[in-house]
Design a protein around this motif. Structure first.
Motif, PDB file in Angstrom:
ATOM      1  N   SER A  55       0.360  -1.417   0.080  1.00  0.00           N
ATOM      2  CA  SER A  55      -0.097  -0.409   0.096  1.00  0.00           C
ATOM      3  C   SER A  55       0.445   0.868  -0.148  1.00  0.00           C
ATOM      4  N   LEU A  56       2.118   0.907   0.670  1.00  0.00           N
ATOM      5  CA  LEU A  56       2.921   2.734   0.365  1.00  0.00           C
ATOM      6  C   LEU A  56       3.575   2.303  -0.556  1.00  0.00           C
ATOM      7  N   GLN A  57       3.922   1.433  -1.505  1.00  0.00           N
ATOM      8  CA  GLN A  57       4.864   1.675  -2.573  1.00  0.00           C
ATOM      9  C   GLN A  57       4.252   2.290  -3.537  1.00  0.00           C
ATOM     10  N   GLY A  58       3.475   3.057  -3.777  1.00  0.00           N
ATOM     11  CA  GLY A  58       3.151   4.259  -4.578  1.00  0.00           C
ATOM     12  C   GLY A  58       1.574   3.553  -4.789  1.00  0.00           C
ATOM     13  N   PRO A  59       1.050   4.866  -5.989  1.00  0.00           N
ATOM     14  CA  PRO A  59      -0.704   4.696  -6.508  1.00  0.00           C
ATOM     15  C   PRO A  59      -0.407   3.636  -6.253  1.00  0.00           C
ATOM     16  N   TYR A  62      -0.873   0.734  -3.808  1.00  0.00           N
ATOM     17  CA  TYR A  62      -2.241   1.196  -3.190  1.00  0.00           C
ATOM     18  C   TYR A  62      -3.634   0.802  -3.847  1.00  0.00           C
TER      19      TYR A  62
ATOM     20  N   PRO B  37      -8.156   7.792   4.936  1.00  0.00           N
ATOM     21  CA  PRO B  37      -7.400   8.111   3.786  1.00  0.00           C
ATOM     22  C   PRO B  37      -8.421   7.888   2.348  1.00  0.00           C
ATOM     23  N   HIS B  38      -8.791   8.976   1.847  1.00  0.00           N
ATOM     24  CA  HIS B  38      -9.207   8.858   0.351  1.00  0.00           C
ATOM     25  C   HIS B  38      -8.392   8.047  -1.016  1.00  0.00           C
ATOM     26  N   ALA B  39      -7.016   8.290  -0.887  1.00  0.00           N
ATOM     27  CA  ALA B  39      -5.979   7.916  -1.959  1.00  0.00           C
ATOM     28  C   ALA B  39      -4.629   8.024  -1.514  1.00  0.00           C
ATOM     29  N   TYR B  40      -4.224   7.874  -2.367  1.00  0.00           N
ATOM     30  CA  TYR B  40      -2.482   7.234  -1.888  1.00  0.00           C
ATOM     31  C   TYR B  40      -2.342   8.443  -1.167  1.00  0.00           C
ATOM     32  N   TRP B  43      -2.559   8.762   2.397  1.00  0.00           N
ATOM     33  CA  TRP B  43      -2.158   7.614   3.271  1.00  0.00           C
ATOM     34  C   TRP B  43      -0.636   7.531   3.848  1.00  0.00           C
ATOM     35  N   HIS B  44       0.176   7.564   2.007  1.00  0.00           N
ATOM     36  CA  HIS B  44       1.005   7.683   2.365  1.00  0.00           C
ATOM     37  C   HIS B  44       1.850   8.761   3.553  1.00  0.00           C
ATOM     38  N   MET B  47       0.996   7.922   6.886  1.00  0.00           N
ATOM     39  CA  MET B  47       1.868   6.555   7.365  1.00  0.00           C
ATOM     40  C   MET B  47       3.517   7.698   7.582  1.00  0.00           C
ATOM     41  N   TYR B 111       9.485   5.543   0.342  1.00  0.00           N
ATOM     42  CA  TYR B 111       8.557   5.796  -1.100  1.00  0.00           C
ATOM     43  C   TYR B 111       8.295   6.875  -2.011  1.00  0.00           C
ATOM     44  N   GLY B 112       7.754   6.753  -3.703  1.00  0.00           N
ATOM     45  CA  GLY B 112       7.414   7.766  -4.591  1.00  0.00           C
ATOM     46  C   GLY B 112       6.312   8.250  -4.020  1.00  0.00           C
TER      47      GLY B 112
END
Lengths: 132, 112
Positions: A55-59, A62, B37-40, B43-44, B47, B111-112
């Protein structure tokens, strides 16, 4: 000390493991389920860490995790883990209260055992309502 | 296996880790109930917040110690032949350490 050591260090005791005839009071059910759910949760750790990683590796990662939740089998597994966590947490709180001598009397212990067993199922049903 | 987490100490570790995990889970539920969280990016970003990262690191430390004490108790209750028991405990110990390293890598990677 494990059961095997105890059997060796004391005199031989009768062993009776016929599960169909063993009396299973509600507290015993809470206790064995505490153990079983602990094992289930331990087995769930690597999968949870994998999902966290993804989930943290990118869109894209996720989105992949979100997509997992579309699979029926995955939802069922998630509900089982939610039940396991709820039961294990509630049984753990019951243990902690027991440590400080709250609810040690038999009627109170029976009541709290029922609350734990049914509480775990209630949380699982709630999760099923959200996920299914 | 070293005897660092046995007897009274194991009992204490189990309880302290349990209380921390309970508080962490309650805070997590509370947070995600109020602000899912509604999107990456959300969330990222959450975290990667240092406070959240550190609290998550402590959570996994507590979880893995708790799992060590708990699963070890089960192994000692049901696995009696010595060689099998030692193998099971070594496997358990290495698995938990591998997961710990994995968690550290997740929390430290940019992460990116």
């Amino acid at each position: 000390m494990c059961i095997g050591d105890m059997a060796k260090s004391k005199k031989r005791r009768p062993v009776f493991f016929n599960l169909a005839q063993i009396q299973m009071p509600v507290g015993a059910l809470t206790s064995i389920t505490h153990r079983v759910t602990g094992i289930l949760l331990a087995l769930g750790i690597p999968f949870s860490v994998y999902l966290l990683d993804l989930s943290l590796q990118g869109p894209q990662g996720y989105a992949q995790v979100i997509a997992w939740f579309d699979k029926f089998a995955f939802r069922v597994a998630a509900i089982v883990l939610v039940w396991a966590l709820a039961h294990h947490l509630l049984a753990g709180i019951r243990h902690l209260l027991g440590d400080i001598d709250i609810g040690s009397e038999l009627p109170a212990a029976r009541r709290s055992a029922w609350i734990v067993n049914l509480g775990g199922v209630a949380v699982a049903l709630l999760a099923a309502g959200v996920l299914l | 296996m070293r005897k660092a987490v046995t007897g009274l100490r194991a009992w204490l570790v189990q309880r302290i880790s349990a209380v921390y995990m309970l508080l962490f889970i309650l805070l997590l539920l509370f947070h995600f109930f109020l602000d899912p969280p509604h999107a990456y990016l959300a969330w990222h970003g959450w975290m990667k917040n240092p406070g959240v990262s550190v609290a998550t690191f402590v959570f996994f430390s507590a979880l893995l110690l708790h799992a060590w004490v708990g699963v070890r108790d089960v192994v000692m209750d049901y696995v009696h032949p010595l060689a099998l028991r030692v193998s099971a405990l070594v496997l358990l110990g290495f698995s938990l350490m591998a997961i710990a390293a994995w968690v550290v890598r997740i929390l430290l990677t940019e992460y990116g």
